[in-house]
Structures are given as C-alpha cells and as structure tokens.
Motif scaffolding. Structure first.
Motif, PDB file in Angstrom:
ATOM      1  N   ASP A  18       0.870  -1.175   0.000  1.00 42.28           N
ATOM      2  CA  ASP A  18       0.000   0.000   0.000  1.00 42.28           C
ATOM      3  C   ASP A  18       0.910   1.230   0.000  1.00 42.28           C
ATOM      4  O   ASP A  18       1.447   1.626   1.034  1.00 42.28           O
ATOM      5  CB  ASP A  18      -0.900  -0.018   1.235  1.00 42.28           C
ATOM      6  CG  ASP A  18      -1.857   1.152   1.317  1.00 42.28           C
ATOM      7  OD1 ASP A  18      -1.498   2.273   0.891  1.00 42.28           O
ATOM      8  OD2 ASP A  18      -2.971   0.959   1.840  1.00 42.28           O
ATOM      9  N   TYR A  19       1.087   1.808  -1.180  1.00 40.03           N
ATOM     10  CA  TYR A  19       2.059   2.888  -1.347  1.00 40.03           C
ATOM     11  C   TYR A  19       1.803   4.070  -0.423  1.00 40.03           C
ATOM     12  O   TYR A  19       2.723   4.547   0.250  1.00 40.03           O
ATOM     13  CB  TYR A  19       2.084   3.356  -2.811  1.00 40.03           C
ATOM     14  CG  TYR A  19       3.065   4.460  -3.069  1.00 40.03           C
ATOM     15  CD1 TYR A  19       4.428   4.199  -3.074  1.00 40.03           C
ATOM     16  CD2 TYR A  19       2.639   5.761  -3.290  1.00 40.03           C
ATOM     17  CE1 TYR A  19       5.350   5.215  -3.294  1.00 40.03           C
ATOM     18  CE2 TYR A  19       3.553   6.784  -3.518  1.00 40.03           C
ATOM     19  CZ  TYR A  19       4.904   6.502  -3.517  1.00 40.03           C
ATOM     20  OH  TYR A  19       5.810   7.501  -3.720  1.00 40.03           O
ATOM     21  N   ALA A  20       0.575   4.562  -0.347  1.00 26.02           N
ATOM     22  CA  ALA A  20       0.273   5.737   0.486  1.00 26.02           C
ATOM     23  C   ALA A  20       0.572   5.449   1.953  1.00 26.02           C
ATOM     24  O   ALA A  20       1.157   6.279   2.657  1.00 26.02           O
ATOM     25  CB  ALA A  20      -1.179   6.157   0.305  1.00 26.02           C
ATOM     26  N   ARG A  21       0.189   4.271   2.431  1.00 24.16           N
ATOM     27  CA  ARG A  21       0.426   3.898   3.830  1.00 24.16           C
ATOM     28  C   ARG A  21       1.921   3.814   4.129  1.00 24.16           C
ATOM     29  O   ARG A  21       2.398   4.351   5.130  1.00 24.16           O
ATOM     30  CB  ARG A  21      -0.261   2.558   4.120  1.00 24.16           C
ATOM     31  CG  ARG A  21      -0.080   2.067   5.547  1.00 24.16           C
ATOM     32  CD  ARG A  21      -0.741   0.730   5.746  1.00 24.16           C
ATOM     33  NE  ARG A  21      -0.045  -0.288   4.950  1.00 24.16           N
ATOM     34  CZ  ARG A  21      -0.339  -1.577   4.968  1.00 24.16           C
ATOM     35  NH1 ARG A  21      -1.337  -2.019   5.693  1.00 24.16           N
ATOM     36  NH2 ARG A  21       0.349  -2.427   4.240  1.00 24.16           N
ATOM     37  N   SER A  22       2.677   3.172   3.252  1.00 26.72           N
ATOM     38  CA  SER A  22       4.122   3.039   3.471  1.00 26.72           C
ATOM     39  C   SER A  22       4.844   4.374   3.322  1.00 26.72           C
ATOM     40  O   SER A  22       5.786   4.663   4.065  1.00 26.72           O
ATOM     41  CB  SER A  22       4.708   2.000   2.519  1.00 26.72           C
ATOM     42  OG  SER A  22       4.253   0.719   2.873  1.00 26.72           O
ATOM     43  N   LYS A  23       4.394   5.193   2.386  1.00 25.46           N
ATOM     44  CA  LYS A  23       4.996   6.523   2.231  1.00 25.46           C
ATOM     45  C   LYS A  23       4.836   7.325   3.522  1.00 25.46           C
ATOM     46  O   LYS A  23       5.790   7.939   4.001  1.00 25.46           O
ATOM     47  CB  LYS A  23       4.345   7.266   1.057  1.00 25.46           C
ATOM     48  CG  LYS A  23       4.890   8.658   0.851  1.00 25.46           C
ATOM     49  CD  LYS A  23       4.182   9.367  -0.307  1.00 25.46           C
ATOM     50  CE  LYS A  23       4.645  10.799  -0.438  1.00 25.46           C
ATOM     51  NZ  LYS A  23       3.930  11.511  -1.516  1.00 25.46           N
ATOM     52  N   ARG A  24       3.635   7.320   4.093  1.00 22.78           N
ATOM     53  CA  ARG A  24       3.409   8.025   5.376  1.00 22.78           C
ATOM     54  C   ARG A  24       4.304   7.460   6.473  1.00 22.78           C
ATOM     55  O   ARG A  24       4.894   8.203   7.250  1.00 22.78           O
ATOM     56  CB  ARG A  24       1.947   7.902   5.803  1.00 22.78           C
ATOM     57  CG  ARG A  24       1.016   8.880   5.137  1.00 22.78           C
ATOM     58  CD  ARG A  24      -0.368   8.899   5.784  1.00 22.78           C
ATOM     59  NE  ARG A  24      -0.987   7.580   5.878  1.00 22.78           N
ATOM     60  CZ  ARG A  24      -1.675   6.987   4.916  1.00 22.78           C
ATOM     61  NH1 ARG A  24      -1.847   7.600   3.750  1.00 22.78           N
ATOM     62  NH2 ARG A  24      -2.198   5.796   5.085  1.00 22.78           N
ATOM     63  N   PHE A  25       4.409   6.134   6.556  1.00 23.17           N
ATOM     64  CA  PHE A  25       5.208   5.483   7.588  1.00 23.17           C
ATOM     65  C   PHE A  25       6.666   5.932   7.519  1.00 23.17           C
ATOM     66  O   PHE A  25       7.256   6.340   8.517  1.00 23.17           O
ATOM     67  CB  PHE A  25       5.106   3.959   7.442  1.00 23.17           C
ATOM     68  CG  PHE A  25       5.898   3.188   8.455  1.00 23.17           C
ATOM     69  CD1 PHE A  25       5.384   2.930   9.715  1.00 23.17           C
ATOM     70  CD2 PHE A  25       7.158   2.695   8.147  1.00 23.17           C
ATOM     71  CE1 PHE A  25       6.110   2.215  10.649  1.00 23.17           C
ATOM     72  CE2 PHE A  25       7.898   1.984   9.076  1.00 23.17           C
ATOM     73  CZ  PHE A  25       7.371   1.736  10.330  1.00 23.17           C
ATOM     74  N   TYR A  26       7.252   5.839   6.322  1.00 24.97           N
ATOM     75  CA  TYR A  26       8.684   6.142   6.188  1.00 24.97           C
ATOM     76  C   TYR A  26       8.985   7.644   6.222  1.00 24.97           C
ATOM     77  O   TYR A  26      10.058   8.044   6.688  1.00 24.97           O
ATOM     78  CB  TYR A  26       9.249   5.509   4.913  1.00 24.97           C
ATOM     79  CG  TYR A  26       9.471   4.018   5.081  1.00 24.97           C
ATOM     80  CD1 TYR A  26      10.593   3.529   5.727  1.00 24.97           C
ATOM     81  CD2 TYR A  26       8.537   3.101   4.623  1.00 24.97           C
ATOM     82  CE1 TYR A  26      10.798   2.169   5.907  1.00 24.97           C
ATOM     83  CE2 TYR A  26       8.720   1.734   4.793  1.00 24.97           C
ATOM     84  CZ  TYR A  26       9.855   1.279   5.440  1.00 24.97           C
ATOM     85  OH  TYR A  26      10.044  -0.066   5.621  1.00 24.97           O
ATOM     86  N   THR A  27       8.064   8.478   5.752  1.00 24.89           N
ATOM     87  CA  THR A  27       8.342   9.924   5.734  1.00 24.89           C
ATOM     88  C   THR A  27       7.831  10.627   6.984  1.00 24.89           C
ATOM     89  O   THR A  27       8.584  11.337   7.646  1.00 24.89           O
ATOM     90  CB  THR A  27       7.738  10.595   4.491  1.00 24.89           C
ATOM     91  OG1 THR A  27       6.329  10.408   4.467  1.00 24.89           O
ATOM     92  CG2 THR A  27       8.360  10.043   3.219  1.00 24.89           C
ATOM     93  N   GLU A  28       6.566  10.414   7.316  1.00 21.01           N
ATOM     94  CA  GLU A  28       5.986  11.146   8.447  1.00 21.01           C
ATOM     95  C   GLU A  28       6.377  10.535   9.795  1.00 21.01           C
ATOM     96  O   GLU A  28       6.737  11.262  10.721  1.00 21.01           O
ATOM     97  CB  GLU A  28       4.470  11.213   8.309  1.00 21.01           C
ATOM     98  CG  GLU A  28       4.040  12.029   7.098  1.00 21.01           C
ATOM     99  CD  GLU A  28       2.538  12.014   6.874  1.00 21.01           C
ATOM    100  OE1 GLU A  28       1.781  11.696   7.817  1.00 21.01           O
ATOM    101  OE2 GLU A  28       2.122  12.314   5.740  1.00 21.01           O
ATOM    102  N   LEU A  29       6.329   9.220   9.918  1.00 20.29           N
ATOM    103  CA  LEU A  29       6.635   8.594  11.196  1.00 20.29           C
ATOM    104  C   LEU A  29       8.143   8.470  11.429  1.00 20.29           C
ATOM    105  O   LEU A  29       8.652   8.883  12.463  1.00 20.29           O
ATOM    106  CB  LEU A  29       5.968   7.225  11.302  1.00 20.29           C
ATOM    107  CG  LEU A  29       6.089   6.550  12.664  1.00 20.29           C
ATOM    108  CD1 LEU A  29       5.360   7.354  13.740  1.00 20.29           C
ATOM    109  CD2 LEU A  29       5.554   5.140  12.610  1.00 20.29           C
ATOM    110  N   LEU A  30       8.859   7.922  10.436  1.00 23.87           N
ATOM    111  CA  LEU A  30      10.307   7.748  10.612  1.00 23.87           C
ATOM    112  C   LEU A  30      11.107   8.981  10.228  1.00 23.87           C
ATOM    113  O   LEU A  30      12.274   9.097  10.587  1.00 23.87           O
ATOM    114  CB  LEU A  30      10.799   6.529   9.821  1.00 23.87           C
ATOM    115  CG  LEU A  30      10.218   5.177  10.245  1.00 23.87           C
ATOM    116  CD1 LEU A  30      10.914   4.055   9.485  1.00 23.87           C
ATOM    117  CD2 LEU A  30      10.325   4.961  11.747  1.00 23.87           C
TER     118      LEU A  30
END
Length: 131
Positions: A18-30
């Motif tokens: 899930d590109y949007a979910r993983s993008k948020r995880f790696y950019t916003e969270l990490l």
C-alpha cells in the motif's frame, strides 16, 4: 588482478503493498527525507527515493499485486534493516506512542549496545540500534 573496494551501501529497495500507507510510515513517522517521487505508468508503479541523514537511501516501490514475502523467523533472504539512533528507548517510546508495536529492548551481548525490533506496514522487520 587487485580486488576493487566496496565503499558503502547506497540504498535498500523495498516493495510495499500500500504505497500511500508506506509513504506516510517512512516519511511522516520515521522522518526520512523525500529526494524524488516518480510514477512509472508503463509499470503502474511508484518509486520514492528517501534519504537518511548520512546520505544512505531507501527506494520505496509499489507494484500491482506483489506477492507477500515470507517473514518467519530466520527465513532465507534479508533478515532485517537496521537504523542507527542516538537513543533506542526514546525512539521506541515514540513509535509506541504512534501505534507501532515495538519488541522489548535488548542489549547486544558482544557490543553492549541497546537494540529493538519493530515492523513496517507490510511486516518488514526493522531494527533500532544504539549509536
């Protein structure tokens, strides 16, 4: 012939479900920095280039219907991706506060350094390792 030298790891490539979910995880969270983001229409695929502060990179890919990766303990292949942090406990607390399950912190028996594991949205094993 003289053996050439490997200088560093340039990037690690990750395929997500899930590109949007993983993008948020790696950019916003990490907090990884976006270097480039490109949609490749011929492959119906996104490619997101992310940077860590030391210049290492993660390439995040999306593909239609990627097969799941076997992720049982000690499976063949990439075991985990480890990130160096200044304070493992502090980062683990941050992840936990943001809904990410984090394993109990352990101490490496050989180096005496603290470490712990957590997973990305697709279950990829990630490690925090004390600087």
């Amino acid at each position: 012939m003289t053996r050439p030298t490997l200088n560093a790891i340039h990037h690690v490539a990750i395929i997500c479900s899930d590109y949007a979910r993983s993008k948020r995880f790696y950019t916003e969270l990490l907090g990884l920095e976006i270097l480039a983001e490109n949609y490749r229409a011929a492959r119906d695929s996104w490619k997101l280039d992310l940077a860590l502060p030391n210049g290492n990179q993660i390439e995040l890919f999306s593909f239609p219907g990627p097969p799941p990766r076997p992720s049982r303990p000690e499976a063949q292949g990439l075991r985990h991706l480890a990130f160096v942090v200044d304070n493992v406990a502090e980062f683990a607390d941050y992840l936990t506060a943001n809904g990410v399950a984090v394993e109990p912190i352990r101490v490496d028996e050989y180096t005496g350094k603290a470490f712990t594991f957590f997973q990305d949205p697709d279950g990829l094993p990630l490690e925090l390792y004390q600087a």
